[in-house]
Motif scaffolding. Structure first.
Motif, PDB file in Angstrom:
ATOM      1  N   GLY A  74     -11.548  -5.026   6.346  1.00 45.56           N
ATOM      2  CA  GLY A  74     -11.755  -3.704   6.723  1.00 45.56           C
ATOM      3  C   GLY A  74     -11.296  -3.426   8.266  1.00 45.56           C
ATOM      4  O   GLY A  74     -10.669  -2.524   8.707  1.00 45.56           O
ATOM      5  N   THR A  75     -11.885  -4.477   8.748  1.00 45.85           N
ATOM      6  CA  THR A  75     -11.553  -4.448  10.535  1.00 45.85           C
ATOM      7  C   THR A  75      -9.990  -4.755  10.843  1.00 45.85           C
ATOM      8  O   THR A  75      -9.442  -3.795  11.621  1.00 45.85           O
ATOM      9  CB  THR A  75     -12.265  -5.723  11.262  1.00 45.85           C
ATOM     10  OG1 THR A  75     -13.524  -5.510  10.900  1.00 45.85           O
ATOM     11  CG2 THR A  75     -12.237  -5.384  12.689  1.00 45.85           C
ATOM     12  N   ALA A  81      -4.105   0.269  10.873  1.00 41.40           N
ATOM     13  CA  ALA A  81      -3.847   1.886  10.575  1.00 41.40           C
ATOM     14  C   ALA A  81      -3.597   2.294  12.213  1.00 41.40           C
ATOM     15  O   ALA A  81      -2.858   3.628  12.389  1.00 41.40           O
ATOM     16  CB  ALA A  81      -5.180   2.586   9.952  1.00 41.40           C
ATOM     17  N   GLN A  82      -4.359   1.809  12.990  1.00 36.53           N
ATOM     18  CA  GLN A  82      -4.195   2.315  14.518  1.00 36.53           C
ATOM     19  C   GLN A  82      -2.702   2.024  14.756  1.00 36.53           C
ATOM     20  O   GLN A  82      -2.152   2.797  15.741  1.00 36.53           O
ATOM     21  CB  GLN A  82      -5.308   1.578  15.535  1.00 36.53           C
ATOM     22  CG  GLN A  82      -5.032   2.226  16.822  1.00 36.53           C
ATOM     23  CD  GLN A  82      -6.373   1.253  17.688  1.00 36.53           C
ATOM     24  OE1 GLN A  82      -7.146   0.685  16.995  1.00 36.53           O
ATOM     25  NE2 GLN A  82      -6.217   1.436  18.908  1.00 36.53           N
ATOM     26  N   LEU A  83      -2.080   0.950  14.471  1.00 43.61           N
ATOM     27  CA  LEU A  83      -0.846   0.636  14.813  1.00 43.61           C
ATOM     28  C   LEU A  83       0.242   1.345  14.550  1.00 43.61           C
ATOM     29  O   LEU A  83       1.401   1.899  14.833  1.00 43.61           O
ATOM     30  CB  LEU A  83      -0.666  -0.906  14.753  1.00 43.61           C
ATOM     31  CG  LEU A  83      -1.228  -1.773  15.379  1.00 43.61           C
ATOM     32  CD1 LEU A  83      -0.941  -3.375  14.916  1.00 43.61           C
ATOM     33  CD2 LEU A  83      -1.048  -2.008  16.765  1.00 43.61           C
ATOM     34  N   PRO A 114     -13.918   0.892  -7.331  1.00 40.06           N
ATOM     35  CA  PRO A 114     -12.908   1.818  -6.456  1.00 40.06           C
ATOM     36  C   PRO A 114     -13.775   2.663  -5.360  1.00 40.06           C
ATOM     37  O   PRO A 114     -12.928   3.280  -4.458  1.00 40.06           O
ATOM     38  CB  PRO A 114     -12.575   2.529  -7.531  1.00 40.06           C
ATOM     39  CG  PRO A 114     -13.683   2.752  -8.614  1.00 40.06           C
ATOM     40  CD  PRO A 114     -14.179   1.248  -8.500  1.00 40.06           C
ATOM     41  N   GLY A 115     -15.161   2.961  -5.573  1.00 38.70           N
ATOM     42  CA  GLY A 115     -15.580   3.772  -4.317  1.00 38.70           C
ATOM     43  C   GLY A 115     -16.133   2.823  -3.302  1.00 38.70           C
ATOM     44  O   GLY A 115     -16.799   3.336  -2.121  1.00 38.70           O
ATOM     45  N   GLU A 116     -15.597   1.708  -3.222  1.00 39.96           N
ATOM     46  CA  GLU A 116     -15.998   0.588  -1.947  1.00 39.96           C
ATOM     47  C   GLU A 116     -15.251   1.350  -0.630  1.00 39.96           C
ATOM     48  O   GLU A 116     -14.039   1.653  -0.980  1.00 39.96           O
ATOM     49  CB  GLU A 116     -15.751  -0.707  -2.338  1.00 39.96           C
ATOM     50  CG  GLU A 116     -15.982  -1.639  -1.172  1.00 39.96           C
ATOM     51  CD  GLU A 116     -15.557  -3.204  -1.613  1.00 39.96           C
ATOM     52  OE1 GLU A 116     -16.031  -3.829  -0.903  1.00 39.96           O
ATOM     53  OE2 GLU A 116     -15.481  -3.347  -2.913  1.00 39.96           O
ATOM     54  N   PRO A 117     -15.857   1.368   0.325  1.00 39.44           N
ATOM     55  CA  PRO A 117     -15.166   1.663   1.703  1.00 39.44           C
ATOM     56  C   PRO A 117     -13.826   1.006   1.974  1.00 39.44           C
ATOM     57  O   PRO A 117     -13.005   1.588   2.369  1.00 39.44           O
ATOM     58  CB  PRO A 117     -16.185   1.482   2.678  1.00 39.44           C
ATOM     59  CG  PRO A 117     -17.421   1.393   1.977  1.00 39.44           C
ATOM     60  CD  PRO A 117     -17.417   1.050   0.551  1.00 39.44           C
ATOM     61  N   CYS A 122      -8.123   1.261   2.504  1.00 40.93           N
ATOM     62  CA  CYS A 122      -6.724   0.699   1.968  1.00 40.93           C
ATOM     63  C   CYS A 122      -5.837   1.925   1.544  1.00 40.93           C
ATOM     64  O   CYS A 122      -4.709   2.098   1.530  1.00 40.93           O
ATOM     65  CB  CYS A 122      -6.810  -0.393   1.204  1.00 40.93           C
ATOM     66  SG  CYS A 122      -7.390  -1.976   1.805  1.00 40.93           S
ATOM     67  N   LEU A 123      -6.359   2.781   0.805  1.00 41.80           N
ATOM     68  CA  LEU A 123      -5.631   3.888  -0.076  1.00 41.80           C
ATOM     69  C   LEU A 123      -5.208   4.776   1.081  1.00 41.80           C
ATOM     70  O   LEU A 123      -4.031   5.487   1.154  1.00 41.80           O
ATOM     71  CB  LEU A 123      -6.668   4.746  -0.908  1.00 41.80           C
ATOM     72  CG  LEU A 123      -6.985   4.204  -2.219  1.00 41.80           C
ATOM     73  CD1 LEU A 123      -7.878   4.650  -3.014  1.00 41.80           C
ATOM     74  CD2 LEU A 123      -5.470   3.887  -2.991  1.00 41.80           C
TER      75      LEU A 123
END
Length: 939
Positions: A74-75, A81-83, A114-117, A122-123
């Motif tokens: 996740g990190t 996503a920031q890049l 599917p409800g996992e953060p 990722c979606l």
């Protein structure tokens, strides 16, 4: 910590985690990723350095490892996503680092939850990554990702439905292989039904995503014909336009514009839109979004307007919206800042002025908006100026537009970065293209060209005064053009662009794979500017001289070579038109141009062969024919070998083939002249190298002097080191005493920590008691407030009881009076009945006496005569009595009716009295707390 040290630490942590995947290495790597996320790393991928590339590759590999912890993944996904903040970075992450398949594998690994953060994260990153990007059907885990999306879209879980719909819309757009895969699945009909049900969703974003998926999958099928038929398409148009204008945000507006653009690519739907009655009003509302300051929204609006311009039936309607007659309002808008029309008390801003504001904006913040605004104006002015007559409003807008366009041609500086130079070249290409469109206008070409020449003159002289429409005569125009200012402006622009193509220019020092695009953009800008000079050379003084001077410049070889071998039709045609002008010139470098074109073709052929054979492509020399990378020895060797080949060829030729040999000699003579020119250039390079060697000798001498100074400083540092060693021994002794003091302080600290622990425990108990006290205090205040409310309600109920009691007493008195009146009337009725009975008896007696008298009449005639008078009198009395009896009957009947009415009223009063008694009893029971049975109902 600076960026380089952070990247090195991150790369080391990645290697350690790769070698031994333990809790310690995972925590260290996660910490390094978080530290990098805290730094400003927007330009990390675009730097082109090896260290960031290795770090990103390692992070993608760690994220795709099934054994990596979800927290670490996740990190890493958050950092990636920031890049992916711009389109180039997203394309690099997708194509170079294969991030799409990595995220798809992560989703596949956690598909059971599917409800996992992490899955939602990722979606969201995949949705950002795949927007306007083609995903190949053969990508790893793409089938599993599609199955996951279809399953969760049909699950009706709102938290995951929206990102799944957005990602599915991206995958289905312009991707026939993925569309075919989805259509071939067994549950596609159930999937269609779910999507159709989503069209009634209360979220506009969900509706837009659903329509985008349906348009991608069913637009050319039977299902699409039913969804987007003539009955539903107008409602779809209205819905999409409303979402664009009043959408939930930039994301919704972006996908709404993409949906409408995709629908317009269907000729049938485009024809429906031409017949849509509210099109002009909807476009006006959409263009109102250009008044804002968000470049993303403005870029999507301009993209929609460009798509509308591609439909021939809609372009004229769009011109009517943009160039609507404004009269004084247009001229008033020239004196104020664009965008000020939305202030209070002023009129709305004209759509054309909004386009001017966006095309004149800075390139750093709104590059796509500026370029799209220029493209849109080119399309619209081509339509507006193509007729036999041109609206004065359009001519006024053109006169206002020209100074702004010419101002955009300024400001090119070689010290700018690569991206800024590329943006300026792109904008120069679009500006000159727009100016050429204006010059080619069939309506009033003379006036427009005079206006353009006048604007060029004012742009170069710096006078951008009034913009009133002025009609010039031919003599006045020649006087304006004779000032030679327009030629200087265009010449300086071409010189600046050509300076960017030199060997030390940032544009040509790019790594392999990025240079081609920069050279293409540069060549188009140079050729478009020369094309503009060609069109203006008959109206502006010295423009023709400057034009032919630039055509004979040897630096023009590279733009011509790139243009003639380009895959853009317009670029090739522009290059050929200019080449026709340049070929007759005496100093035009035709041979060098031919060599450059041949080199370009050979390079492309080699690239094609290597790509077919799937061999790693090594770095190849640039496409320019005059690349100064060869040495003079290799050049002379190549010339000697060429001469030997020619001589050998002469020996092998037969006498009958002299004509062919002469042609070959001509070809080789041209090549030899080109090689001689190249050799002269190489000689210049050798002289430059000699100068560089002399400079290197001076640098070596300076280095030796610096080395001697460094040795002296080293000796000084050695003495300082000895002194530091002695000082260290002294400090070590002091350190022993300090250690003992530290031990004592540590014991005191332990006691203080224990005491502090007890104080903290007391503090916690105090806090708990304080919380209980506050709870009881709040409950007490609530109870006190409830008691006050009950007292207030009791007082109000007491007042209501007194009022009801008084009304009950009044009703009882009224009832008593009514009963007494009723009794009196009953007594009167009884007396009248007795009188009537008595009179009836009297009438009966009189009748009997009459009968006796009639019997005795025969016997006593005499008595009859005597009694006749008595009988007459009795008849009169009988009539009176009969009348009295009738009157008494009438009065009795009226009294009976009154009695019935009084009885009904009395019954109603008794009912009301019972109700009031019950209410009084209830009030007494509420006020005294007693039950209802204890209330005295005697009232």
């Amino acid at each position: 910590m600076d960026m380089t040290m952070c990247l090195k630490s991150l790369l080391l942590a990645i290697q350690q985690h790769r070698d031994s995947m333990s809790t310690q290495t995972t925590a260290k790597l996660q910490k390094q990723v978080e530290e990098l996320s805290g730094l400003k790393c927007d330009q990390l991928l675009s730097s082109g350095k090896m260290l960031p590339s290795e770090c990103v590759s390692g992070l993608v590999e760690v994220a795709g490892n099934p054994n990596s912890s979800p927290a670490l993944v996740g990190t890493i996904v958050a950092l990636l996503a920031q890049l992916a903040h711009d389109e180039d970075s997203r394309e690099m992450l997708h194509s170079s680092y294969n991030l799409t398949s990595t995220l798809a594998s992560v989703i596949h690994q956690h598909s059971a939850t599917p409800g996992e953060p992490l899955v939602l994260q990722c979606l969201q990153v995949l949705q950002k990554l795949t927007y306007n990007t083609r995903v190949f059907h053969s990508t790893n885990y793409i089938h599993e990702l599609i199955a996951f999306l279809m399953t969760n879209i049909q699950s009706h879980n709102d938290d995951i439905t929206m990102p799944c719909l957005g990602l599915m819309a991206n995958l289905c757009r312009y991707n026939h292989s993925i569309q075919g895969h989805i259509k071939s699945l067994d549950n596609v009909k159930a999937f269609y039904r779910t999507l159709v049900n989503f069209l009634a969703h209360n979220s506009l974003t969900v509706v837009v995503f659903t329509l985008s998926i349906l348009a991608g999958l069913t637009l050319n099928d039977k299902v699409g014909e039913k969804l987007f038929d003539a009955k539903n398409i107008h409602q779809t148009f209205q819905l999409v336009f409303n979402i664009i204008v009043n959408g939930d945000g930039t994301l919704t507006r972006k996908y709404s514009v993409d949906l409408l653009v995709d629908l317009l690519k269907s000729p049938k739907i485009a024809d429906y839109l031409t017949r849509y009655e509210h099109f002009s009003a909807c476009v006006s509302q959409v263009m109102g979004l250009l008044h804002g300051k968000e470049p993303d929204s403005a870029a999507k609006v301009l993209e929609l307007l460009l798509a509308v311009c591609s439909v021939s039936g809609l372009r004229a309607l769009l011109c009517g919206v943009v160039f609507q007659p404004a009269g004084p309002r247009l001229r008033a808008g020239l004196g104020r800042r664009p965008g000020a029309g939305r202030d209070g008390g002023s009129k709305p801003e004209l759509p054309g002025l909004s386009l001017l504001r966006w095309l004149s904006g800075p390139l750093e913040s709104a590059e796509s908006c500026s370029l799209k605004a220029l493209q849109l104006l080119s399309e619209l002015l081509e339509e507006a100026l193509a007729g036999d007559s041109v609206s004065p409003c359009v001519l006024s807008f053109v006169e206002m537009l020209l100074p702004a366009l010419l101002e955009l041609l300024k400001g090119l500086r070689l010290a700018q970065g690569d991206a800024q130079l590329r943006r300026h070249c792109l904008r120069t290409t679009h500006v000159t293209h727009l100016l050429i469109h204006i010059l080619h206008a069939s309506a009033a070409p003379v006036s427009l060209r005079l206006t353009l020449s006048h604007s060029v003159s004012r742009a170069a002289s710096g006078s951008w005064g009034g913009h009133e429409t002025t009609h010039f005569s031919e003599d006045q125009t020649r006087a304006l053009v004779s000032r030679q200012v327009g030629a200087q402006l265009c010449l300086s622009q071409v010189e600046s662009l050509l300076a960017c193509c030199q060997d030390n220019s940032p544009l040509t020092s790019q790594p392999h794979g990025s240079d081609g695009d920069h050279v293409q953009v540069f060549a188009e800008a140079v050729l478009k500017t020369l094309d503009l000079m060609s069109k203006l050379r008959g109206q502006v003084k010295d423009m023709e001289t400057s034009f032919y001077r630039m055509l004979q410049d040897q630096r023009m070889v590279s733009p011509f070579s790139v243009a003639l071998t380009s895959h853009h039709r317009d670029t090739v045609q522009t290059g050929l038109a200019l080449l026709v002008e340049a070929t007759p010139l005496p100093d035009f470098p035709s041979l060098i141009l031919g060599e450059s074109i041949a080199a370009n073709n050979a390079y492309r052929q080699r690239e094609l062969e290597l790509s077919v054979k799937r061999v790693a492509v090594e770095e190849v020399p640039p496409t320019r024919s005059f690349t100064l990378s060869d040495s003079s020895n290799s050049s002379s060797k190549s010339v000697n070998s060429l001469i030997e080949k020619i001589q050998n060829g002469f020996e092998l030729q037969e006498p009958g083939e002299d004509v062919r040999v002469s042609e070959i000699i001509d070809v080789y003579e041209q090549k030899l002249s080109a090689l001689a020119a190249k050799e002269s250039r190489l000689q210049d390079l050798l002289e430059a190298k000699a100068l560089a060697l002399s400079q290197a000798d001076r640098l070596i001498a300076q280095n030796r002097q610096q080395k001697a100074q460094a040795e002296a400083e080293a000796r000084q540092l050695g003495s300082l080191l000895k002194e530091a060693a002695r000082r260290r021994e002294q400090l070590q002794a002091e350190l022993g005493s300090q250690v003992q003091e530290v031990e004592r302080s540590r014991a005191d600290t332990q006691e203080l920590l224990q005491h502090n622990g007890r104080l903290q425990q007391d503090s916690l108990e105090h806090q708990a008691l304080k919380g209980a006290y506050n709870t009881l205090l709040s409950r007490f205040s609530e109870a006190e407030q409830q008691l006050k409310d009950l007292h207030t309600s009791q007082a109000s109920l007491t007042k209501q009881t007194d009022a009801l009691r008084r009304s009950h007493e009044a009703l009882r008195l009224q009832h008593d009076k009514t009963v007494s009146v009723l009794e009196e009337r009953e007594s009167k009725v009884k007396s009248l009945q007795s009188d009537l009975q008595q009179r009836g008896d009297d009438i009966t007696a009189l009748r009997e006496q009459l009968k006796a008298g009639e019997v005795q009449a025969t016997e006593k005639e005499r008595e009859r005569r005597e009694l006749e008078e008595t009988v007459d009198m009795l008849r009169k009395e009988l009539n009176k009595t009969e009348q009295a009896r009738k009157d008494a009957n009438i009065r009795a009947s009226s009294l009976e009716l009154q009695k019935d009415q009084v009885a009904v009223k009395l019954k109603q009063k008794e009912d009301e009295l019972n109700k009031h008694s019950a209410m009084i009893a209830m009030i007494h029971s509420l006020s005294s707390g007693k039950t209802k049975n204890d209330v005295n109902l005697s009232l």
